[in-house]
Design a protein around this motif. Structure first.
Motif, PDB file in Angstrom:
ATOM      1  N   GLU A 137      51.405  65.708  22.415  1.00  0.00           N
ATOM      2  CA  GLU A 137      50.880  65.148  23.655  1.00  0.00           C
ATOM      3  C   GLU A 137      49.782  64.168  23.255  1.00  0.00           C
ATOM      4  O   GLU A 137      49.150  64.330  22.207  1.00  0.00           O
ATOM      5  CB  GLU A 137      50.379  66.233  24.613  1.00  0.00           C
ATOM      6  N   VAL A 138      49.588  63.126  24.060  1.00  0.00           N
ATOM      7  CA  VAL A 138      48.632  62.074  23.676  1.00  0.00           C
ATOM      8  C   VAL A 138      47.740  61.672  24.853  1.00  0.00           C
ATOM      9  O   VAL A 138      48.069  61.933  26.020  1.00  0.00           O
ATOM     10  CB  VAL A 138      49.366  60.791  23.183  1.00  0.00           C
ATOM     11  N   PHE A 139      46.640  61.045  24.502  1.00  0.00           N
ATOM     12  CA  PHE A 139      45.820  60.369  25.509  1.00  0.00           C
ATOM     13  C   PHE A 139      45.497  58.988  24.961  1.00  0.00           C
ATOM     14  O   PHE A 139      44.947  58.860  23.869  1.00  0.00           O
ATOM     15  CB  PHE A 139      44.523  61.140  25.795  1.00  0.00           C
ATOM     16  N   ASP A 140      45.877  57.944  25.687  1.00  0.00           N
ATOM     17  CA  ASP A 140      45.664  56.563  25.226  1.00  0.00           C
ATOM     18  C   ASP A 140      44.541  55.888  26.002  1.00  0.00           C
ATOM     19  O   ASP A 140      44.394  56.104  27.209  1.00  0.00           O
ATOM     20  CB  ASP A 140      46.932  55.727  25.426  1.00  0.00           C
ATOM     21  N   PHE A 141      43.826  55.045  25.301  1.00  0.00           N
ATOM     22  CA  PHE A 141      42.641  54.415  25.868  1.00  0.00           C
ATOM     23  C   PHE A 141      42.542  52.984  25.331  1.00  0.00           C
ATOM     24  O   PHE A 141      42.479  52.772  24.124  1.00  0.00           O
ATOM     25  CB  PHE A 141      41.453  55.264  25.394  1.00  0.00           C
ATOM     26  N   GLN A 142      42.567  51.993  26.233  1.00  0.00           N
ATOM     27  CA  GLN A 142      42.506  50.585  25.802  1.00  0.00           C
ATOM     28  C   GLN A 142      41.083  50.225  25.381  1.00  0.00           C
ATOM     29  O   GLN A 142      40.117  50.629  26.027  1.00  0.00           O
ATOM     30  CB  GLN A 142      42.928  49.673  26.959  1.00  0.00           C
ATOM     31  N   VAL A 143      40.976  49.437  24.309  1.00  0.00           N
ATOM     32  CA  VAL A 143      39.655  49.039  23.838  1.00  0.00           C
ATOM     33  C   VAL A 143      38.993  48.071  24.818  1.00  0.00           C
ATOM     34  O   VAL A 143      37.810  48.171  25.116  1.00  0.00           O
ATOM     35  CB  VAL A 143      39.781  48.420  22.426  1.00  0.00           C
ATOM     36  N   LYS A 144      39.755  47.121  25.344  1.00  0.00           N
ATOM     37  CA  LYS A 144      39.225  46.200  26.361  1.00  0.00           C
ATOM     38  C   LYS A 144      39.675  46.719  27.721  1.00  0.00           C
ATOM     39  O   LYS A 144      40.871  46.939  27.936  1.00  0.00           O
ATOM     40  CB  LYS A 144      39.794  44.786  26.177  1.00  0.00           C
ATOM     41  N   ASP A 145      38.750  46.917  28.598  1.00  0.00           N
ATOM     42  CA  ASP A 145      39.111  47.426  29.921  1.00  0.00           C
ATOM     43  C   ASP A 145      38.591  46.454  30.976  1.00  0.00           C
ATOM     44  O   ASP A 145      37.385  46.354  31.150  1.00  0.00           O
ATOM     45  CB  ASP A 145      38.483  48.809  30.106  1.00  0.00           C
ATOM     46  N   PRO A 146      39.460  45.686  31.617  1.00  0.00           N
ATOM     47  CA  PRO A 146      40.919  45.693  31.505  1.00  0.00           C
ATOM     48  C   PRO A 146      41.426  44.915  30.281  1.00  0.00           C
ATOM     49  O   PRO A 146      40.726  44.052  29.764  1.00  0.00           O
ATOM     50  CB  PRO A 146      41.349  44.967  32.790  1.00  0.00           C
ATOM     51  N   THR A 147      42.660  45.235  29.861  1.00  0.00           N
ATOM     52  CA  THR A 147      43.335  44.500  28.782  1.00  0.00           C
ATOM     53  C   THR A 147      44.337  43.544  29.410  1.00  0.00           C
ATOM     54  O   THR A 147      45.185  43.953  30.212  1.00  0.00           O
ATOM     55  CB  THR A 147      44.088  45.478  27.850  1.00  0.00           C
ATOM     56  N   LEU A 148      44.207  42.287  29.045  1.00  0.00           N
ATOM     57  CA  LEU A 148      45.101  41.253  29.575  1.00  0.00           C
ATOM     58  C   LEU A 148      46.435  41.281  28.828  1.00  0.00           C
ATOM     59  O   LEU A 148      46.457  41.204  27.601  1.00  0.00           O
ATOM     60  CB  LEU A 148      44.391  39.915  29.353  1.00  0.00           C
ATOM     61  N   VAL A 149      47.543  41.409  29.583  1.00  0.00           N
ATOM     62  CA  VAL A 149      48.888  41.477  28.973  1.00  0.00           C
ATOM     63  C   VAL A 149      49.890  40.686  29.812  1.00  0.00           C
ATOM     64  O   VAL A 149      49.648  40.440  30.998  1.00  0.00           O
ATOM     65  CB  VAL A 149      49.396  42.945  28.878  1.00  0.00           C
ATOM     66  N   LYS A 213      38.801  37.500  21.073  1.00  0.00           N
ATOM     67  CA  LYS A 213      38.868  37.482  22.528  1.00  0.00           C
ATOM     68  C   LYS A 213      40.178  38.151  22.944  1.00  0.00           C
ATOM     69  O   LYS A 213      41.206  37.922  22.306  1.00  0.00           O
ATOM     70  CB  LYS A 213      38.867  36.014  22.993  1.00  0.00           C
ATOM     71  N   ASP A 214      40.116  38.979  23.946  1.00  0.00           N
ATOM     72  CA  ASP A 214      41.330  39.557  24.541  1.00  0.00           C
ATOM     73  C   ASP A 214      42.196  40.393  23.601  1.00  0.00           C
ATOM     74  O   ASP A 214      43.422  40.433  23.754  1.00  0.00           O
ATOM     75  CB  ASP A 214      42.226  38.447  25.141  1.00  0.00           C
ATOM     76  N   GLN A 215      41.596  41.058  22.611  1.00  0.00           N
ATOM     77  CA  GLN A 215      42.439  41.914  21.770  1.00  0.00           C
ATOM     78  C   GLN A 215      43.108  42.994  22.640  1.00  0.00           C
ATOM     79  O   GLN A 215      42.583  43.396  23.679  1.00  0.00           O
ATOM     80  CB  GLN A 215      41.645  42.544  20.626  1.00  0.00           C
ATOM     81  N   THR A 216      44.279  43.442  22.205  1.00  0.00           N
ATOM     82  CA  THR A 216      45.042  44.432  22.991  1.00  0.00           C
ATOM     83  C   THR A 216      45.006  45.821  22.334  1.00  0.00           C
ATOM     84  O   THR A 216      45.825  46.686  22.644  1.00  0.00           O
ATOM     85  CB  THR A 216      46.510  43.965  23.155  1.00  0.00           C
ATOM     86  N   SER A 217      44.042  46.017  21.407  1.00  0.00           N
ATOM     87  CA  SER A 217      43.933  47.278  20.663  1.00  0.00           C
ATOM     88  C   SER A 217      43.810  48.494  21.572  1.00  0.00           C
ATOM     89  O   SER A 217      43.284  48.399  22.677  1.00  0.00           O
ATOM     90  CB  SER A 217      42.673  47.254  19.801  1.00  0.00           C
ATOM     91  N   PHE A 218      44.273  49.632  21.083  1.00  0.00           N
ATOM     92  CA  PHE A 218      44.027  50.884  21.795  1.00  0.00           C
ATOM     93  C   PHE A 218      43.803  52.027  20.838  1.00  0.00           C
ATOM     94  O   PHE A 218      44.140  51.947  19.657  1.00  0.00           O
ATOM     95  CB  PHE A 218      45.132  51.193  22.810  1.00  0.00           C
ATOM     96  N   ILE A 219      43.197  53.080  21.369  1.00  0.00           N
ATOM     97  CA  ILE A 219      42.961  54.277  20.571  1.00  0.00           C
ATOM     98  C   ILE A 219      43.755  55.408  21.201  1.00  0.00           C
ATOM     99  O   ILE A 219      43.905  55.463  22.425  1.00  0.00           O
ATOM    100  CB  ILE A 219      41.446  54.581  20.486  1.00  0.00           C
ATOM    101  N   ARG A 220      44.278  56.280  20.345  1.00  0.00           N
ATOM    102  CA  ARG A 220      45.123  57.376  20.838  1.00  0.00           C
ATOM    103  C   ARG A 220      44.588  58.706  20.344  1.00  0.00           C
ATOM    104  O   ARG A 220      44.260  58.834  19.158  1.00  0.00           O
ATOM    105  CB  ARG A 220      46.558  57.146  20.349  1.00  0.00           C
TER     106      ARG A 220
END
Ligand SMILES: O=C(O)CCC(=O)C(=O)O
Ligand SMILES: [Fe+2]
Length: 370
Positions: A137-149, A213-220
């Motif tokens: 099971e996982v929990f994901d969290f975007q580094v930039k909030d909000p993340t532009l995609v 600028k605008d990185q889409t990184s996330f942590i899990r």
């Protein structure tokens, strides 16, 4: 006893296993099943980052040595561990503790912050890798909030969208704990990208523009509950990480296996306290025109112990066009990949995590020039 353990950790479909039934969704094809006594060979290289983290040392030759070490680790393994990395241990302990507290809650509580196809941050327990369900099971969290995609993966549609984070009520300060940790790991990622750039003979800051600028990184946050059939299932099936770099904190249980390039054997990565495991992702493979390769890895589960890990995925801005760097290509060594749009790739990949598809999801070799 097993029933009680499982009841605490698992969703209803997995619970069926406790009653003696094996859920076929988790079963790996025979050739991909783990070996019960894996090879514990010499292991991935350990690299001491003190030349760049210890500010009193400014000896240029020690940096040169470090750059060489990074270069060979990337070339020969695609994986290495770092020590003296500059990330304060207390921040790592805080996030590890928060992760344990979060996952120890009831499924009902965790599902209040569920991820879905529109907003892929939050809790999730039915992820598939290569179309087999992962025992995790996982929990994901975007580094930039909000993340532009991009809104979707249609190449002809320029519309953009945002991914935003969700925060559980418990444990308290969850958001602050994650944010504090992310800041440090992000800094480490920038430093490692500099060393990697230098090891390829490029300007140290060559990769910076893609992430500023605008990185889409996330942590899990990953939680692998004990599994009654560890010889049939995997915590994460074999895969390569799609981004530029992954910085992973694993606990003392162990289970991560890396496909050794030289022998094509699965090697268990022995846990080292307070070290981070670094791996080169697909984007560096393409940027380096295959000088460095993104290496396959997977996670074994075990029948007694639960395991926790925390990967940080360093991803560029969505509008990044990923292609072999001009400095590393020429007439003799032409580009081995066609350019691709990172955001479109990412959105397409995320979608395939949500359901079992009957086709393989998108991979960099789809852009390979024959
Ligand atoms: O849990 C681990 O050790 C690795 C997880 C992983 O490879 C991933 O989430 O991409
Ligand atoms: Fe991975």
């Amino acid at each position: 006893m097993i029933d009680l353990l499982l009841a605490k950790y698992l969703s209803s479909s997995a619970l069926a296993t406790a009653m003696g039934e094996v859920d076929p969704a988790f079963i790996q094809d025979p050739q991909h099943r783990p070996k019960i006594s894996p090879i514990q060979a010499e292991g991935i290289p350990t690299i001491d980052l003190s030349p760049i983290t210890n500010h009193t040392v400014s000896d240029p030759s020690s940096i040169e040595v470090l750059v060489k070490e990074i270069g060979s680790a990337c070339k020969e393994w695609g994986f290495f561990q770092v020590i003296n990395h500059g990330v304060p241990l207390t921040l790592r302990q805080n996030i590890e503790k928060a992760s344990r507290l979060f996952f120890a809650q009831s499924l009902e509580e965790k599902k209040k912050v569920s991820r879905d196809e529109m907003s892929p941050s939050g809790y999730y327990d039915t992820e598939h890798t290569k179309n087999v369900r992962d025992w995790k099971e996982v929990f994901d969290f975007q580094v930039k909030d909000p993340t532009l995609v991009p809104l979707n993966y249609d190449d002809h549609d320029d519309r953009v969208s945002y991914w935003t984070n969700q925060f559980p009520e418990y444990p308290p300060n969850f958001r602050e704990i994650i944010e504090e940790y992310v800041q440090e790991v992000e800094e480490l990622s920038f430093k490692l990208m500099q060393l990697i750039a230098m090891s390829l003979g490029l300007d140290a800051k060559r990769f910076e523009e893609f992430f500023m600028k605008d990185q889409t990184s996330f942590i899990r946050l990953n939680h692998y509950p004990p599994c009654p059939y560890p010889h049939l299932a995997l915590g994460v099936g074999r895969h390569k990480d799609a981004g530029a770099l992954t910085i992973l904190a694993q606990d003392e249980v162990g289970g991560l296996e890396v496909k050794r390039k030289a022998e094509q054997e699965w090697i268990l990565v022995k846990p080292t306290p307070d070290a981070y495991i670094i791996n080169v992702g697909d984007i560096i493979q393409v940027w380096s025109n295959d000088l460095y390769e993104s290496v396959e890895h997977r996670v074994m589960v075990n029948s007694e112990k639960e395991r926790f890990s925390i990967p940080f995925f360093f991803f560029p801005a969505h509008y990044t066009v990923v292609k072999p760097l001009e400095e590393l290509t020429n007439k003799q060594t032409p580009a081995k990949y066609m350019p691709y749009n990172w955001g479109k790739f990412l959105v397409r990949r995320k979608g395939s995590n949500f359901k079992k598809l009957n086709v393989e999801n998108i991979q960099i070799y789809h852009f390979k020039i024959a």
